[in-house]
Design a protein around this motif. Structure first.
Motif: not given
Length: 241
Positions: A161-172
């Motif tokens: 969904p739009p607006g989703s805050l995500a993380i993976a590896t060293s990034m957000t």
């Protein structure tokens, strides 16, 4: 010996490549050269696009050649510049409640923290916008605290969904639109990160800073209503050089 190289990317594009790692020092060099080239207005240059550790320079091959442009760009690398673009530090509201964060409980469990500790750790960091990509307005922001650094999900979603805050590896990042995605979703922001009707388009730009501010579900609903009425713009201040 030069610590950069210029590569031919197409019959009308060059890539200026700095180093082999993603870090703030390299990003600062990329963004500085992008600004120098934009100010120089070299004949034939049509677009300059900054990425993590390189800069794409697109040009009109009827106006200039790759060889001419390569010599001109090389002369500008590492040239001191007085920034003419104001970088901003943004205050972005985010709800980390599990109802708005489908992966936050799994993330917390996998790293041995509580949900509240994950939210506090993420919101307690100031992030640097390295680049905009993937889809319009999608900000790649670093660097995550080491504790929150996880590989991408083994089962990517076909719809985030739009607006989703995500993380993976060293990034957000925050998804501006509904799209596929393989990052861990730990919150949702009510803010629009891209507006095709505005002159600016993307809310954030490379070099900007971002702080996420935790909000409750009720506060999220209030801000979301204001955003939909065009009555809300996240606050920001000029970022010190």
């Amino acid at each position: 010996m030069a610590d950069f190289r210029i590569l031919k990317a197409a019959d009308s594009a060059l890539v200026v490549e700095f180093g082999s790692t993603i870090d703030r020092k390299t990003s600062d060099r990329v963004l500085a050269l992008a600004e120098v080239l934009e100010q120089a207005r070299l004949p034939g240059v049509t677009e300059v696009v900054a990425t993590f550790r390189s800069l794409s320079v697109n040009y009109d091959s009827l106006t200039t050649t790759g060889s001419e442009l390569e010599q001109a760009i090389a002369a500008f690398v590492d040239e001191p510049t007085q920034s003419s673009h104001s970088k901003r530090l943004w205050d972005i509201p985010v709800c980390y409640d599990p109802k708005f964060a489908p992966d936050i409980e799994d993330v917390a469990k996998s790293i041995g923290l509580s949900v509240a500790e994950v939210a506090a750790l993420h919101a307690g960091t100031q992030y640097h916008v390295y680049m905009i990509g993937f889809v319009p307005g999608y900000p790649y922001m670093g660097d995550l605290p080491e504790k929150l650094q996880l590989p991408r999900r083994s089962d990517p979603r076909t719809r985030v969904p739009p607006g989703s805050l995500a993380i993976a590896t060293s990034m957000t990042a925050v998804y501006p639109y509904e799209s596929p995605g393989g990052w861990h979703l730990i919150g949702t922001s009510p803010v629009h990160f891209f507006d095709a009707a505005s002159a600016k388009g993307a809310l954030l730009g490379p070099g900007d800073g971002v702080k996420f501010r935790p909000v409750t579900p009720d506060e999220f609903a209030h801000i979301h209503t204001a955003v939909e009425r065009n009555d809300y713009v996240p606050s920001s201040v000029e970022l010190a050089a």
